[in-house]
Design an enzyme around this catalytic site. Sequence first.
Site, mmCIF file in Angstrom:
data_model
loop_
_atom_site.group_PDB
_atom_site.id
_atom_site.type_symbol
_atom_site.label_atom_id
_atom_site.label_comp_id
_atom_site.label_asym_id
_atom_site.label_seq_id
_atom_site.Cartn_x
_atom_site.Cartn_y
_atom_site.Cartn_z
ATOM 1 N N CYS A 97 -27.691 -8.499 -17.403
ATOM 2 C CA CYS A 97 -26.981 -8.326 -18.675
ATOM 3 C C CYS A 97 -27.913 -8.728 -19.827
ATOM 4 O O CYS A 97 -28.495 -9.817 -19.815
ATOM 5 C CB CYS A 97 -25.725 -9.179 -18.681
ATOM 6 N N GLY A 155 0.785 -1.226 0.000
ATOM 7 C CA GLY A 155 0.000 0.000 0.000
ATOM 8 C C GLY A 155 0.817 1.275 0.000
ATOM 9 O O GLY A 155 0.282 2.351 -0.242
ATOM 10 N N CYS A 187 -22.644 -6.844 -19.521
ATOM 11 C CA CYS A 187 -21.500 -7.054 -18.629
ATOM 12 C C CYS A 187 -20.345 -6.192 -19.102
ATOM 13 O O CYS A 187 -20.043 -6.133 -20.292
ATOM 14 C CB CYS A 187 -21.038 -8.511 -18.664
ATOM 15 N N CYS A 208 -18.720 -12.492 -19.969
ATOM 16 C CA CYS A 208 -20.009 -12.492 -20.658
ATOM 17 C C CYS A 208 -19.981 -13.506 -21.809
ATOM 18 O O CYS A 208 -20.882 -14.336 -21.940
ATOM 19 C CB CYS A 208 -20.284 -11.090 -21.185
ATOM 20 N N CYS A 251 -25.991 -12.014 -21.661
ATOM 21 C CA CYS A 251 -25.801 -13.324 -21.023
ATOM 22 C C CYS A 251 -26.748 -13.540 -19.846
ATOM 23 O O CYS A 251 -26.805 -14.632 -19.285
ATOM 24 C CB CYS A 251 -24.353 -13.506 -20.573
#
Lengths: 296, 189
Positions: free
Chosen positions: A256, A47, A281, A287, A259
């Site tokens: 979606c 980080g 998606c 997808c 899909c």
Amino acid sequence: MTDPSDTSLGDTPPEGTHDQDYNFAYLDEQTKRMIRRALLKGLAIPGYQVPFASREMPMPYGWGTGGVQVTSACLVPDDCIKVIDQGADDTTNAVSIRKFFERTAGVRTTEKTGEASLIQTRHRIPETPLEEGQILVYQVPIPEPLRFLEPRETETRKMHALEEYGLMHVKLYEDISSHGHISTAYAYPVSVEERYVMDPSPIPKFDNPKMHQCPAVQLFGAGREQRIYALPPYTDVVSLDFEDHPFTRLRNDGVCGLCGADDTYLDEVIMDDEGTRMFVCSDTDYCATRIEEAAE
Amino acid sequence: MAENSLAGGFAAPAVNSAVAFRGIMMAMAEPGRIMPVSGGIPPRPMDSAAGVLALTLCDPTTPVGLMPSMDQPAIREWLTFHTGAPIIAPGEAEFVFGRFDEMADFTVFRQGTSEYPDRSATLVAAVASLENSGAVLRGPGIKESRALNLPDVTPFQANAALYPLGVDVVMVAGGDLVAIPRSTRVEVE
């Protein structure tokens, strides 16, 4: 010498080889060593933003110069890489970076998340869960989570040194006081191992929980801002929040249109001039795989 | 200059260093995981893993320190020829090579500063053997815990207590290396 009339520049060299006019993976060895040292310190201090001497790359800032340098320093000839831009494998940015490494490193490329050993991403984490041994390289525009609250680098550096992150909580609180909820939807700040507050790059906050205890190595490169940071596998990454306003994921409420997935991050697409819309998606590979599976 | 100091470098520097770096990076990302590296052969008594790390990461911008066991003309010449790294006092160096027992007090090396904790030393410490048994490691990069035969837990515990300051340690034995960065918390078995 290259024949100037040769217009085939950019053609992919034969599989398993790279364009011999370039060093392996484009960058010179001295530059790669410098980036590699920064990556190791980044992994040792999860980080924390390690400064590095970012180079000019043959693409504009904002197109992933940081991510490309990190990828270049990490690549080995056996790698199979995937590049995504907002989840899509077939956008200009993703296609050109994939082609860049096909040519300069001779590595295999793929669109399948599961087949890739290294994935360079702009602003998404794939929907398919990542696995041990994979490397996810993020392209980062502004690595400093406190930058829009405190413009001076000297000050933000002190704030990280002193773990002085009150300002970030004030910002999130102000969100709540003006909107009733935390309205930050992307680049949502996270706390790494209860020490450094980190900008996860502009991924939607829907993706934030995927960073926590992720089995893959996550590397972040900011080219213009000259910073590298990293998350080793299985690192605690917690989105900042309040007890009475806990962190929530955010996605468009829909399924979606291609899909039928109801649990993925969706893009809204305008279909015509009458305002017809559809959700699809954002992760094109996920997808397409679902559509293939449904067809079988 | 001894003739053999010219040998033992990477045969194909770009690819050898890329493969070696991936090993070193995965070691640093997963503390306690033993990774083999190859491609370079330094003069004895330096372990080949330490030599490969030097070839991969050291160059004229990284001052290198040598503890007494490594401070020998053959090693100095080999490092100078292959990396160009200036050799200075270990207390000031970015990379320090030695035997673990010579380096057991980590505090004499560069610890970084609170604003720039990355400006700290990486210690490359030779040990007799590496195996996944003994002291228990926890922290980033480790799913639950991992065991490692550390020669001594005390300096690692003191180092972790300084987090985010402190040194990062790479232990080498022959062609294997293992990393214990400052973020790793060490407990006795």
